[in-house]
Enzyme design. Structure first.
Site, short mmCIF file in Angstrom:
data_model
loop_
_atom_site.label_atom_id
_atom_site.label_comp_id
_atom_site.label_asym_id
_atom_site.label_seq_id
_atom_site.Cartn_x
_atom_site.Cartn_y
_atom_site.Cartn_z
N GLU A 192 2.85 13.48 -4.28
CA GLU A 192 3.89 13.08 -5.23
C GLU A 192 4.75 12.01 -4.59
O GLU A 192 4.90 11.96 -3.37
CB GLU A 192 4.82 14.25 -5.59
N TYR A 240 0.64 3.72 -1.58
CA TYR A 240 -0.35 4.65 -2.13
C TYR A 240 -1.32 3.98 -3.09
O TYR A 240 -2.52 4.20 -3.01
CB TYR A 240 0.36 5.83 -2.81
#
Length: 74
Positions: A31, A43
């Protein structure tokens, strides 16, 4: 901050991916806060894709902040 933009996050992520691959994982989840643009770039540049949102997941200065749920196929 003096420790940012030196590749430490990428190095940690490389190590995590290596370990989970050794354990035969098929998908890696994480997350990230929507306000963490640097983290999101790291990411997504690594190949993670957004698969969901956890509403009100993180405490924030003014209430709660969502979490973007990301996944990387291994």
């Amino acid at each position: 901050m003096h420790w940012q933009r030196r590749g430490h996050g990428r190095g940690l992520l490389d190590n995590v991916v290596q370990v989970v691959r050794e354990h035969k994982a098929k998908i890696l989840f994480l997350e990230v806060r929507p306000t963490n643009e640097v983290g999101q770039r790291l990411y997504t540049g690594y190949g993670f894709r957004q698969i969901g949102v956890r509403r009100g997941y993180y405490p924030a200065r003014k209430g709660r902040e969502d979490a973007l749920v990301l996944a990387l196929d291994l």
